[in-house]
Structures are given as structure tokens and as C-alpha cells.
Design a protein around this motif. Sequence first.
Motif, mmCIF file in Angstrom:
data_model
loop_
_atom_site.group_PDB
_atom_site.id
_atom_site.type_symbol
_atom_site.label_atom_id
_atom_site.label_comp_id
_atom_site.label_asym_id
_atom_site.label_seq_id
_atom_site.Cartn_x
_atom_site.Cartn_y
_atom_site.Cartn_z
ATOM 1 N N GLN A 105 0.697 -1.075 0.032
ATOM 2 C CA GLN A 105 0.211 -0.040 -0.088
ATOM 3 C C GLN A 105 0.832 1.466 0.161
ATOM 4 O O GLN A 105 0.653 2.253 -0.602
ATOM 5 C CB GLN A 105 -1.088 0.049 1.264
ATOM 6 C CG GLN A 105 -1.857 -1.093 1.258
ATOM 7 C CD GLN A 105 -2.742 -1.223 2.778
ATOM 8 O OE1 GLN A 105 -2.309 -1.002 3.633
ATOM 9 N NE2 GLN A 105 -4.084 -1.993 2.563
ATOM 10 N N ASN A 106 1.828 1.348 0.884
ATOM 11 C CA ASN A 106 2.800 2.533 0.857
ATOM 12 C C ASN A 106 3.483 2.460 -0.585
ATOM 13 O O ASN A 106 3.678 3.614 -1.034
ATOM 14 C CB ASN A 106 3.882 2.018 2.006
ATOM 15 C CG ASN A 106 3.243 2.022 3.412
ATOM 16 O OD1 ASN A 106 2.305 2.415 3.714
ATOM 17 N ND2 ASN A 106 3.903 1.191 4.121
ATOM 18 N N ARG A 107 3.817 1.630 -1.270
ATOM 19 C CA ARG A 107 4.504 1.681 -2.533
ATOM 20 C C ARG A 107 3.520 2.312 -3.555
ATOM 21 O O ARG A 107 3.849 2.939 -4.109
ATOM 22 C CB ARG A 107 4.806 0.107 -3.006
ATOM 23 C CG ARG A 107 6.349 -0.322 -2.488
ATOM 24 C CD ARG A 107 6.999 -1.425 -3.342
ATOM 25 N NE ARG A 107 5.999 -2.569 -3.116
ATOM 26 C CZ ARG A 107 6.203 -3.506 -1.961
ATOM 27 N NH1 ARG A 107 7.136 -3.220 -1.040
ATOM 28 N NH2 ARG A 107 5.582 -4.468 -2.083
ATOM 29 N N ALA A 108 2.326 1.843 -3.360
ATOM 30 C CA ALA A 108 1.113 2.268 -4.283
ATOM 31 C C ALA A 108 0.837 3.825 -4.002
ATOM 32 O O ALA A 108 0.889 4.983 -4.885
ATOM 33 C CB ALA A 108 -0.170 1.486 -4.078
ATOM 34 N N LEU A 109 1.101 4.344 -2.760
ATOM 35 C CA LEU A 109 1.100 5.876 -2.552
ATOM 36 C C LEU A 109 2.137 6.570 -3.123
ATOM 37 O O LEU A 109 1.977 7.600 -3.697
ATOM 38 C CB LEU A 109 0.962 5.936 -1.003
ATOM 39 C CG LEU A 109 0.602 7.700 -0.602
ATOM 40 C CD1 LEU A 109 -0.701 8.123 -1.423
ATOM 41 C CD2 LEU A 109 0.613 7.857 0.803
ATOM 42 N N VAL A 110 3.598 6.170 -2.831
ATOM 43 C CA VAL A 110 4.439 6.635 -3.605
ATOM 44 C C VAL A 110 4.424 6.802 -4.966
ATOM 45 O O VAL A 110 4.561 7.785 -5.395
ATOM 46 C CB VAL A 110 5.875 5.716 -2.960
ATOM 47 C CG1 VAL A 110 7.120 6.262 -4.076
ATOM 48 C CG2 VAL A 110 6.341 5.942 -1.361
ATOM 49 N N GLU A 111 4.060 5.821 -5.597
ATOM 50 C CA GLU A 111 3.760 5.953 -7.112
ATOM 51 C C GLU A 111 2.544 6.815 -7.349
ATOM 52 O O GLU A 111 2.781 7.544 -8.405
ATOM 53 C CB GLU A 111 3.317 4.665 -7.822
ATOM 54 C CG GLU A 111 4.404 3.395 -7.811
ATOM 55 C CD GLU A 111 6.025 4.169 -8.345
ATOM 56 O OE1 GLU A 111 5.561 4.832 -9.620
ATOM 57 O OE2 GLU A 111 6.788 4.170 -7.681
ATOM 58 N N ALA A 112 1.529 6.826 -6.642
ATOM 59 C CA ALA A 112 0.618 7.872 -6.817
ATOM 60 C C ALA A 112 0.848 9.078 -6.797
ATOM 61 O O ALA A 112 0.675 10.169 -7.537
ATOM 62 C CB ALA A 112 -0.697 7.793 -5.996
ATOM 63 N N ILE A 113 1.850 9.611 -5.665
ATOM 64 C CA ILE A 113 2.423 10.680 -5.511
ATOM 65 C C ILE A 113 3.320 11.276 -6.692
ATOM 66 O O ILE A 113 3.508 12.522 -7.163
ATOM 67 C CB ILE A 113 2.836 10.944 -4.175
ATOM 68 C CG1 ILE A 113 1.780 10.727 -3.033
ATOM 69 C CG2 ILE A 113 3.827 12.579 -4.014
ATOM 70 C CD1 ILE A 113 2.035 11.241 -1.573
ATOM 71 N N ARG A 114 4.101 10.154 -7.051
ATOM 72 C CA ARG A 114 4.957 10.437 -8.305
ATOM 73 C C ARG A 114 4.169 10.840 -9.329
ATOM 74 O O ARG A 114 4.527 11.805 -10.149
ATOM 75 C CB ARG A 114 6.000 9.281 -8.697
ATOM 76 C CG ARG A 114 7.015 9.251 -9.408
ATOM 77 C CD ARG A 114 7.637 8.001 -9.835
ATOM 78 N NE ARG A 114 7.845 7.289 -8.747
ATOM 79 C CZ ARG A 114 8.921 7.201 -8.170
ATOM 80 N NH1 ARG A 114 9.828 8.228 -8.217
ATOM 81 N NH2 ARG A 114 9.328 6.266 -7.246
ATOM 82 N N GLN A 115 2.878 10.151 -9.636
ATOM 83 C CA GLN A 115 2.144 10.617 -10.771
ATOM 84 C C GLN A 115 1.711 12.036 -10.618
ATOM 85 O O GLN A 115 1.499 12.789 -11.612
ATOM 86 C CB GLN A 115 0.865 9.588 -10.884
ATOM 87 C CG GLN A 115 0.115 9.663 -12.025
ATOM 88 C CD GLN A 115 -1.030 8.871 -11.584
ATOM 89 O OE1 GLN A 115 -0.968 7.646 -11.171
ATOM 90 N NE2 GLN A 115 -2.331 9.084 -12.366
ATOM 91 N N TRP A 116 1.061 12.400 -9.425
ATOM 92 C CA TRP A 116 0.721 13.617 -9.056
ATOM 93 C C TRP A 116 1.948 14.766 -9.464
ATOM 94 O O TRP A 116 1.573 15.838 -10.054
ATOM 95 C CB TRP A 116 0.567 13.890 -7.730
ATOM 96 C CG TRP A 116 0.300 15.286 -7.289
ATOM 97 C CD1 TRP A 116 1.098 15.877 -6.335
ATOM 98 C CD2 TRP A 116 -0.890 16.177 -7.167
ATOM 99 N NE1 TRP A 116 0.537 17.116 -5.944
ATOM 100 C CE2 TRP A 116 -0.817 17.239 -6.553
ATOM 101 C CE3 TRP A 116 -2.166 15.973 -7.862
ATOM 102 C CZ2 TRP A 116 -1.564 18.461 -6.211
ATOM 103 C CZ3 TRP A 116 -2.852 17.224 -7.857
ATOM 104 C CH2 TRP A 116 -2.683 18.315 -7.235
#
Lengths: 341, 341
Positions: free
Chosen positions: A326-337
Motif C-alpha cells: 500500500q505504501n508503494r502504491a501511494l509513492v507511485e501515486a504521488i509520483r504521478q501527481w
Amino acid sequence: MLHGHGDDGYRHPGRVKVNFSSNVLPGGCPPGLTAHLQACLPALGSYPEAAAETLTAQLAHREAVAPENVLVTNGATAAIHLIAQAFRARPAGVVTPTFAEYADACRANGGRPAEVDWADFAGGASVAAGLVWLCNPNNPTGAVLPPGWLRARIRSQPETIFVVDLAYADLCAEPALTAADGPACPNLLLVKSLTKRFAIPGLRLGYVLGPEALLREVRRCSPPWAVNSLALAAGEYLLRTDPPPAWPLADYLAEARAFRLALAQVEGVTVLPSVTGYFLCRPARGSGAELKAWLLREHGFLVRDAGNFRGLDAAQVRVATQRPEQNRALVEAIRQWMRSP
Amino acid sequence: MLHGHGDDGYRHPGRVKVNFSSNVLPGGCPPGLTAHLQACLPALGSYPEAAAETLTAQLAHREAVAPENVLVTNGATAAIHLIAQAFRARPAGVVTPTFAEYADACRANGGRPAEVDWADFAGGASVAAGLVWLCNPNNPTGAVLPPGWLRARIRSQPETIFVVDLAYADLCAEPALTAADGPACPNLLLVKSLTKRFAIPGLRLGYVLGPEALLREVRRCSPPWAVNSLALAAGEYLLRTDPPPAWPLADYLAEARAFRLALAQVEGVTVLPSVTGYFLCRPARGSGAELKAWLLREHGFLVRDAGNFRGLDAAQVRVATQRPEQNRALVEAIRQWMRSP
């Protein structure tokens, strides 16, 4: 402050897939507790113990203090409000940025709390107040003051009552003040929570530790039956069985560190240091409120917009460590942002 | 007052066979509620709604008022303490004898409430206070003031805030003030309880109805997450399903009347009139405390020693109607007490 805290997923029904906005330990409550609470449901036909006598005795035993040094409360937040009420005549100071309820509780009792910057306080600045509020480890920054230094600081200002909120002390490897500090120090009240380590914030269960003379004043403000039967049953069960947390502390903190480091690798994102599982994160794009809304809309991730913490600007969000994937997914989402136009 | 209230059976473990000391409706909670709460246990992993938004909306709809006219609280007792805190600057008066928490809540906020005798108040005596507390129907006497008269009385003193506790209005056939009175009258706050009719006092669930301007002051004192998740879940379920009480009101009140009459037949026992299921009873032998201790020791019956109600003497006990065979057994036990040497 009724709104603007974290864990407000209920305001976005059906939208939250992963909740990064609540500081409780991930992994759920101890196995056995749910079954125990189920067995306790018939007890709802009686009033709770008027003053939480059984749990008070258990906590006193566990913390090696007298029952007169313990006050069980309807969550740590109720403890904060009772303390503000009991000592409303004292000019208050709050070490900021921090949890909004210290100042709000003072204001609800007619006070106008002064703000003391954390760095100034940590640097030894004097605080001209009769009641000083400090969260240690601090929410939302994840900073902690060393216990020896803090003890000396508190003893050096004996006419001031210090309230130290240890709600997150169980979720941190650094030493914080311990239960013994409260009763032993005539001007110190410690606030503790039983719901964060055991992931039961829905039940509301906290307590205050302190010298009998101060606690007597706080107790006088506490209504009978303030803590509901199931919160008491949960607390009594946890004290009796002493279960390990759902996630061993060392593993949780290791994941928190890996999460912070991964997020700090994202270009344009500043991550603040933290001794525990939650931390502040400042992306160079947009405000915390915008990022929160986008993460929820695009990914179902709920974070805490930290813009309403006094002393923080609008650019930050608070993120609490969840499971690795889940943490990895948030990192990727913030990278996308950060990359989106 | 932390101790000295009724339903203190937990202080006499294993001793209580029948509990006549609690004013909740006998018969247990509605079928279906326990199963629903069981299904809600996983929700304890999240914080409750910060301001009980869902239940507030349901209550507003049910009572035909706006959400701004409703404040959900951690039991009616918490409502009392929040009101005393919000209006602590007003000199308070309490219509006595009555529930101890009105005066205690005022004192906890630095007040020195005056006492106004119920008979004087009912006779129209003026009350020189900025905040007047009244329990209607009254606890422990079971007396009630007619709504038309009370409405006029409240309107005749517009500079005074009247707090009318309707905790027992659902357990009485006489008309009391209704929800509409609160918001419609600029100087009236109504306190209500959801746990007495549905026999779930362990959960802590009450609410205040009143005009927006007054409720805003009370709401400012109420911490976030003050009502735990299961109390909210129970309230939402009860509002949604609208179950009948476990014992039809007419049958309950008929049994209460039969119980009072039977007890009044015991030589030397005076029974006071009451519009609801609980009532005061004064045996000509010994004190209320002695009778309470004897009943518990000899029969396992728990009654409420009423000697600590301000305005009552030490000779009275408060008894709440239970099932017919249990009530008959208490009558026989008190007959035995009166005859014993």
C-alpha cells in the motif's frame, strides 16, 4: 475542532480504498478481542462502572502506581478536555505545530492559549504559562524530545503544570517519558491512549497519569459512566491478556523508514524526519488539500491535509505508514501527481 | 458524584439477583440490536464520526427539527456536563430533590448552584438564576409538571435558560415537553436519552435539542469523537428500524401501579406517587442505607438508597419496577424487613 482531523473517510463514503490518514497501528485489533467484545454485548444492559474502577486498578498495577494516580477517560481527547477544564484558570501555552485539541480545549473553557514553537521550546526557550501542552512524540511532525532533557525542563519550572500527551509513545522506539514520571513529578500529567496500539479508536479509551493532587482536580470534572462498557471490557481484556501488537514495532518502524525514503526519492517531494509511523510530506506542487482530493478521487487513498495545523503552511500532508504494498502504491501515486501537468 | 448513584451492582459482585436500582425499561434491548452491534465490531478499527453526523441527521429528521438543533452526546450525563460548561458564567438553580449531576456539573465548572424546592417551583415561585435545571418527569420522585404550564413558565422568564431533562419522558404516559419545544423556544434546552427505553445504558447515548444559538455554545465544548462507534451504530439502527420497546408502555405502567399499591399495603411503608416506573418508598424502620444493605445480603435485591439526594432525608429508597414476580418478591422482602425485630 470537530472537522479537519484525519480518519474522516466516512465523509467520502465508498471512496476510501486505503486509509493513510489515521495514526493507529495497521493490522487490526488483537485476535480474541473481537470475540471477547461479542461476549460482552449483553453487559450493555447495565450502566458501566461509574468510575472505571476495575480498569483503573489494572492500569495502576501495570504502571506500578496507585489507583489515585490514574484517571480512565473516554479517549485521550476527553482527557485533554477534562484537563483544560480543571485548570482553566491557568494561562495556557501549546508547543506547536501539534494536535489541535489542546488549544481548542483551552478555548472551550474560556482560555486563549499562547503558541510556543517546538524548535524554540526544544532550544530551551522559557514559556510564560501556568499550563503547558506538549505532544511527545509529536503529532503531526513525528518529532520527540529526549526524556532526560524533558524531565529536567519540567522540574525547572515547578509552578507550571506540564501536560505531556504520550498517545504515540507506544508506536516509537525512542524512549519517551514513562508512567512513573507522572506521579513522581508534582507538576506533570501524562495522557495515554489504549486505542492506537491496538487499533480500536472506535471504542474511545484513554487515561491520565499524574500526582494525586492534580488528578483530583481533573477527576472532579469527569462525569460518572464517562467510559462505555465495551471500551472498559476491551481495556480490561487487553490488560489481562497483554497481547503483542498486530505488527511488531521494529518491523513497523523499518517499513515506516523505507516508506519515507521511497517518498523522498520522488522529485519535488520533501519528507520530514519522524521517529514513528506517521510523518509530514511536502510536495512542491499544489496544496495539501488539492493533493488529498486528487489522491482520493484518482486512487481511493485518504491522507491527512496538514494545512490546518497551526504553525504549518498549506502545502503539507500527513501520511501514516500502512502495509508495504500500500505504501508503494501511494509513492507511485504521488509520483504521478508530481509529473502530471 | 462518581459514586452513590443507582445500578452499582458491580460493587457487590455475585450478590445481585434482581436489580431494582436502575431506571431503564426491563426486558432487554430490541431483538436484532445485539446482532447488528456484533456485525459492527469491525468498525472499531476506525474513529467514530467526529460529530455523529449520521445520527444527528436521523434525529433531526425524526424530531422534525434542523441538524443545528441537535447535539448527540456520550450519554445524557455528558450532555448535562457540557451544558454546565457552556453556560458556567450564569448563576444556576436546580429544582430539587433531583438527579445529582446537574449541581455537580455546575460545581465542576466553578458554579454554586442554588436549590429550588420542586413544590415551590411548581407553585410558581420565581427562580433568581440564569440557568435553571429541571428533570421532568423527575428522578427520583416520579413527579411531572404539565407541559402547558411549564411552557408558559419558561416563556415568562426569557432571560433565563431552562434545561429540562426528558430522560424519562419515554417511560411515562403523561405528556412532557416535546422535541419541538426545544428549538422553538429561545431559552430552552431539552436533554434526552436513547438508552433507557431500549435498555442499553452501557453504550452511553443521549442528545440535546434546542435553538441553534444556544446549541452552538454547547457544541463548542464537545470534543470530537465524543460518542463511540457502537453507541452511534445502535442509535442509527434504532432510528432506522423504530422497534417497539421490550415492554409495552401501558403494561409497564400498569405493573408499576400494581407494584406501588402492593408495597403501600405493607404496614409502616409509605409509597410516594409517581407517573413512571420508579418511585420513592419510605419504610418507618431503619435508614435507606440499612434497608439496601439488608435486601442485598438477605435476598440479592439491589435498590437505590435515596438518602444522598439533596432535599431527601436518609429514610428513603428508590425502587424501579421490574417483572411482576420480581416485584412481588421485593414486596414480601420489605414486609419481612418491617416485621423483623
